[in-house]
Design an enzyme around this catalytic site. Sequence first.
Site, PDB file in Angstrom:
ATOM      1  N   HIS A 181       4.603  76.741  67.766  1.00  0.00           N
ATOM      2  CA  HIS A 181       4.064  78.066  68.076  1.00  0.00           C
ATOM      3  C   HIS A 181       4.977  79.077  67.908  1.00  0.00           C
ATOM      4  O   HIS A 181       4.538  80.185  67.338  1.00  0.00           O
ATOM      5  CB  HIS A 181       3.653  78.035  69.691  1.00  0.00           C
ATOM      6  CG  HIS A 181       2.535  79.307  70.029  1.00  0.00           C
ATOM      7  ND1 HIS A 181       1.502  79.172  69.651  1.00  0.00           N
ATOM      8  CD2 HIS A 181       2.790  80.193  70.966  1.00  0.00           C
ATOM      9  CE1 HIS A 181       0.975  80.477  70.102  1.00  0.00           C
ATOM     10  NE2 HIS A 181       1.618  81.124  70.804  1.00  0.00           N
TER      11      HIS A 181
ATOM     12  N   GLU B 152       0.372  72.455  65.194  1.00  0.00           N
ATOM     13  CA  GLU B 152       0.192  72.895  66.543  1.00  0.00           C
ATOM     14  C   GLU B 152      -1.118  72.217  67.059  1.00  0.00           C
ATOM     15  O   GLU B 152      -1.137  71.856  68.138  1.00  0.00           O
ATOM     16  CB  GLU B 152       0.007  74.263  66.634  1.00  0.00           C
ATOM     17  CG  GLU B 152       0.206  75.089  67.792  1.00  0.00           C
ATOM     18  CD  GLU B 152       0.150  76.700  67.607  1.00  0.00           C
ATOM     19  OE1 GLU B 152       0.987  77.245  67.578  1.00  0.00           O
ATOM     20  OE2 GLU B 152      -1.061  76.906  67.479  1.00  0.00           O
TER      21      GLU B 152
ATOM     22  N   ASN C 116      26.888  53.302  55.268  1.00  0.00           N
ATOM     23  CA  ASN C 116      27.318  52.119  54.790  1.00  0.00           C
ATOM     24  C   ASN C 116      27.379  51.057  56.071  1.00  0.00           C
ATOM     25  O   ASN C 116      26.966  50.052  55.860  1.00  0.00           O
ATOM     26  CB  ASN C 116      28.898  52.348  54.727  1.00  0.00           C
ATOM     27  CG  ASN C 116      29.492  52.141  53.351  1.00  0.00           C
ATOM     28  OD1 ASN C 116      28.612  51.691  52.526  1.00  0.00           O
ATOM     29  ND2 ASN C 116      30.597  51.967  53.157  1.00  0.00           N
TER      30      ASN C 116
END
Lengths: 173, 691
Positions: free
Chosen positions: B48, B70, B419
């Site tokens: 908002h 929203e 990794n």
Amino acid sequence: MLLTQTQDADATTSEATSAIQELSCDEFLIFRLGKEEYGIEILKVQEIRGYDTITHIANAPEFIKGVINLRGVIVPIIDMRIKFNLGTAHYDQFTVVIILNLSGRIIGVVVDGVSDVIHLNMEQLRPAPEFGGVIDTEYIIGLGTLEERMLILVDIEKLMSSSEMGLLEQADK
Amino acid sequence: MSTDLEQFYQIFFEEAGELLEEMEIRLLELNIAAPDPEDLNAIFRVAHSIKGGAGTFGFTDMTELTHVLESLLDKLRKDELELRSEMIDTFLRARDILVNQLNEHRGEGSADAAEVAAIISELKALSAGEVADEEDASTSVSSMPQTASSPETVSVNEEVIPYRIEFNCADLSKPVMDKLLSDLAQQGQLEVISDPADEAVCILRLATAESEEDIWESLAFLVDPAHLSIGVDEQPKQPIVEQAKAEQIPVSSEQQEAVSPDDKVPTSALTQKTQIASKPPSSSQRKSAASHTGSSSSESSSIRVSVEKVDQMINLVGELVITQAMLAQTASQIDPVIFEKLLNGLNQLERNTRDLQEAVMSIRMMPISFVFSRFPRVVRDVASKLNKQVELKTIGEGTELDKGLIEKITDPLTHLVRNSLDHGIETPEKRKALGKPAHGTITLRASHQGGSVVIEVMDDGAGLNRKKILEKARSRGLPISEDISDRDIWMLIFEAGFSTAEVVTDVSGRGVGMDVVKRNIEGLGGRIEIDSMIGKGTKISIRLPLTLAILDGLSVSVGDQLFIIPLTYITESLKPAEADIRTIRGQGRVVQVRGEYLPVIALHEIFNLEPVVKNMHEGILVILDAEGSKAAMFVDALVGQHQVVIKSLESNYRRVAGVSGATIMGDGSVALILDAVGLVNVVKRKITHAA
């Protein structure tokens, strides 16, 4: 008068004349090297101080004495007497170091002594003559005359940034 | 007039950037099975706020996307829809697109329009998914946070509270003001009490169902919060307006004469006297200011300062410390009885400078959570790509280290985590077969150990396979004996081009990267170590100095000069026996240290100095280990261990071979910091050449 001289002077001197005209100020700090008097533009000078403990730098040319601590900044020191082979390079409490600020780079030069700050008019300036001297005329802006004195005006920025000094990369203009 | 708005752009960009970061963290924290309504509310508020800000500045693309976002969030927090995990994915993608859009407005990068359209339709589909009759909500431009339906229903469903809004509008231009008023008018019934056109203080009355916080948010982008006050107007509506109009005009004009817009005292005093509001505005003003502080404490308890300013301060304090050290050294030579007071003063100065230095250094320090906070997302994305179940744990997020390091450590750490995900953690099936829980765990831990920070990346995966690495090393022609220690084997994975992954994926396995990781960390003055046990997991520890500006060093003397060797490169120092020193072809010298022949770097030869000690067995050998190659450095004597402030030699001079920088010692003299890596490599080349 200066202009008429320039017209019949050779290429080198006309370059030197243009160097005169490019001067950012007309006040010079005069220092001695042996019996000769040299001048550098006052605006390039940051301060003048004594010579104290220096840290040597390995494998540097002989005229680069080393570095000092200038209020927290590491500043290289060059002995102009060794570089120009003038005067005797001994160090005592009267040895003077001129701290220069060249486009942000700070460099110290050791000279025999500092005499005064003088004001030179355009009429008092002469282009440097072409001759093989201790100093390449490339680094001379011109000669100044003050009464009986002859002052060699050095383009310190050009000199310090020259490759033979090996001191710094070409300074940004 | 666009320049007026532009000065607020930067604020919006920074705030929106922070909000988007917050949104990501909140999204990742969400528990899908039982979402905390407070978290949903928080995410909604973020969306908002961004929408409000973007709307104000006319960034319609961002408004559009946040609006759809929203709407969906609104349904979620009101339990009209159930949270599903794919929604989180969509939200995260929407967030990334918002970041792209924000960057586009900043003038860096661009957002893909097709991607935006795709995500909007996806969000709409999710939002329409189960509640078909709510479709109008996604099309209504000003969706209310409290009510999903159209504004007409506001007065029916919600309690409308009349707010009194006062702010200083003297430096707002007319277009900004008009925009602001029209924004507010959308939120409820707006009355302008004092005309903004010719008054320094603008007073508005807004009857709306929105909370005080929402009004703050819609105004905060434009109005200086210090001059903004919002309070509840408790008087009945109609009579006040007239009274206020009558009374407010002299007040405001008086304030205009007073010039200083900060000075609110006459206003509050007068309004109080005229009994316009039952509550004195000054107290309500204070109350609202306090509540605002509470709601966003991070905003008011910190300030933004440019890094240059901080660095300048650090430099100055560094100089102060040096000056103090010089004074202390001079004072040590004077008679302590006569100069007792001076010495006491100096002692106090020493204490104060040390405290000051610590305080100033701490300004640059940032908690490592700045780095760690990005990993939940990385782990989530990579794990879902690899079909693995991985949980990320972070320990010691509060550990602080230098901002410069924080920025530089992010990439190596990301690489290590990826990794671990790819090579370390096994697939759920394999894990189950091995009797491990199906989901793997990656732990990031940061802690202080002495003068350094240790960051560990741990996984409970397969561990490194000694045999495989040995085979790989042999096949690449590396001369490796069978009885090499585990630790040395693990270090092999940092060799360039070394990968034991059978399959090259787009996550890792190309063998590029680990060598870069190691080089980057060593470039920061850090070290990296691996501990691993097959079937149990791997732990990679990174040890870093606290800051880049300070270095732990050993000072050594050669002739009349002092040199600093960075402590990270030193393994030991010893006095060699005469018989241990040999020459190779009469040129290169080597020294035998526990069966190993190390090349000798004679510092006085490299720096052309006259040493005090000429025979090697009378001096000291400092054993250096730089990037895997070892060498012994011959010096006259060890002087001491210091923390030194690194100063650049290049800023005024040029690079000097064998020297990485300079520092200023306690007595004001300059000492050079040795470039251990460079020196070791030079000697290594010389020895190989000789041999």
